[in-house]
Design an enzyme around this catalytic site. Sequence first.
Site: not given
Length: 826
Positions: A572-574
Amino acid sequence: HHFRTRRRIIVKMLLSSAVRKSLASSLSRQLMGQQSSLLGRTAISRAASVRLLDANHTQHLLASKHLSSAAAAIQEEPASKPSPPSPPPAAKEETPFVPSQRKYKHFQNVELTPAGVAIIRFDNPDKKVNTLSFALMREAQTMWEADIQSNSDITSIVFTSAKESGFIAGADIFDISSVQDKSELVPVIEEALNFFLHMKAKDVPMVAAIHGPALGGGLEWALWCDYRICTDSKATKLGLPEVKLGLLPGFGGTQNLPALVGIQGAMDMMLTGKNILPAKAKKMGLVDLVVAPQSLESVAIETAEGLANGTVKKSKPKRKSLINRLIEDTPPGQNLMWSKVKETVDKNTDGNYPAPYEIIDCVKYGLAHPGMEKFKHEREGFAKLAATKESEALIGLFDGTTQMKKLSSGAEPIKVKKVAVMGAGLMGAGIAQVTAEKGYDVLLKDRDDAAVGRGISYMTDNWEKKCKRKRMTNYELNTNSSRVTPLSDHTESWKRHFAGADLVIEAVFEDLALKRKIIQQVEEVTPDHCVFATNTSAIPIADIAAPGEEVKRSENVVGMHYFSPVPQMPLLEIIPHAGTSDEALATAFAVGNKQGKTCVVVKDVPGFYVNRCLGPILSEVTALVKEGVPLDRLDKAMKKFGMPVGPITLIDNVGVDVASKVSNYLASADLGVRMGGGDLSLLSNMVEKGWLGKKSNQGFFTYSGKKGKPSIGPEVTAYLKDFTDGNTSDLSETDIQNRIVARLVNEAAMCLQDEIIENPVCGDIGLVFGIGFAPFRGGVFRYLDSVGTSSFVDMMNGYAETKGEQFEPVQLLKDYAASGKKFHGN
């Protein structure tokens, strides 16, 4: 005479063609059934890893059955890495232990029941879970000699844990990695093995009472016991996951497990590293009893008493079926079995991982050498694997994922109870699924009831599949379903429901105006603290969050870029924009962690990190095709390098239209010459022809059916001949690999240089978990350390002279090459 006659009949059966086919079929089911989770895909499975580029085209991807990362091998949050010991037993303790009422650091005081049952409880107060460390093994010997060995009142022993978190989660991997000369591990393991043999020599029954994880060395400890009891808790799991870290079970596991559950069951466990749940453990003979958690210790004590007085029989290996006796206990069957095992390993590792082959060798050696030599061979094999670069890389990934469980800012997230998901397509439904599974109340909203219904059906279908595979109970399915509230624009009460939302995640079409309109709608009905996360894969977060008529709480807006299929993909890229508050970022990070994702915080730039690194790869692939490199050679070269699929298959799987859209978007963004050198019309022309990839049954390859092997049809052949002007190339496999990898590594280094990612660990994890960069190489920056940044820069300079400025190394690489500095360590 009767036995010899029966033996001859069995051998004739084995040699018959029909039975050989039956055996092969049985072995295929038993040994190849788990092939997608075999070590070769430790961090990412073949199917899941083909999702990249665009979150809105997920329906064209294959679902992944098994997704296991190297980081999952030991379920703990360890303390900081200890200083390298010399010799190994001198590893430092986390906290100096001073005996008082409690005699030991890693064990509670031994309890002796009136019936003579000694209860030994693992319990290190400094850690959330018990691990089998050098220090624990030393203290175990001290405890045994002081409290057990000479005590004639002891008639039996129960090993259990005082922690709710589990039995033993595995060996302390940092003990192993801290030893510089891995040959020093041989005497350390020998000392531990001698202790286990010393325990057995006491000649009193030993019972392992297991609740929670019993993994790696924890399960190996239990295998030395005479009886094993586990709880029916969903937290209880047994396994030997060492293969995921490039290692093998070193405390007798490769010998004791096959003797207990059979060769096939043992090989399946050790080569995949998968966890075994209680019901399956009982069925295969790995444990003798399954009980409720609250009954574990009392049942274990009663069993120990029964074993001592003869009213309970010692555990014996489960009786084999006829087919398994034919396979495992006859020379022809064994030959067929080992052939099939090797075939499976070859197929799934491409020879890039030494651990599975060493495990096979240890088991075969033990069958041929039933004495103590088999344990010597095992520990020497362990030390040999521990010294490999593959194990170092996989342990580095484990270490990296552990580091990334905490946000560097230290900000406190808001408390999230209810999560709203806007958009019930495959991405939105996938996000809702993993959110509900982790205990959040979920609101799933779309424009109409039909769209929401499709999303609910997607989740329900996935949960029903889990139930059929015994990975979820019907109770859990119903509980998860009850947490999801379906809503649409026509639901009069949707605004009232959203009034209780703490986090809103949108997963709608890639349209800036639409996303800003949704924020406006959400801000009107949600509380001021509510965080708004966008799942965009391309639009800058700053544009979505720009203050204006539609957006009033810009500080609450953050990007959460999921990868598809969401339930399988671990990354998951935040993405915070410049005005995102620390609390909003921390909230997105905390929810992502709870969803089971590995979170990478990325700067708000075109393509973010993973897709940004893919752009130059796509450009280089078109350049190689333009030169006349055959498509199958491109795929074969990159699979040989260690990628889960080749670049041509990748493009077909994600969609030629998606690849074209993203590559053209990045080419017009801020990458400049780094997106040059190729001819992206290769893809756009295919889109115009309707060749969209696997989803249209025609891309670079023609797909004739589920079982039909993809082939290159005459129309594509003609198109490529025209595109290449009839050029052909016999470019070497090494050149193909170097050119594609150089473009990827250069962009990753640029992301580190521009602080798009925080550090090399984030860069490694992002590309291993995001695109399946060869896990055995440890990520792009560990790969650079391995091959040497100086030699890599020299190679790039050579390509820059002959192929163009797109190969010009970024300044960071030049600096590291000049200084000799490494990205990891000194």
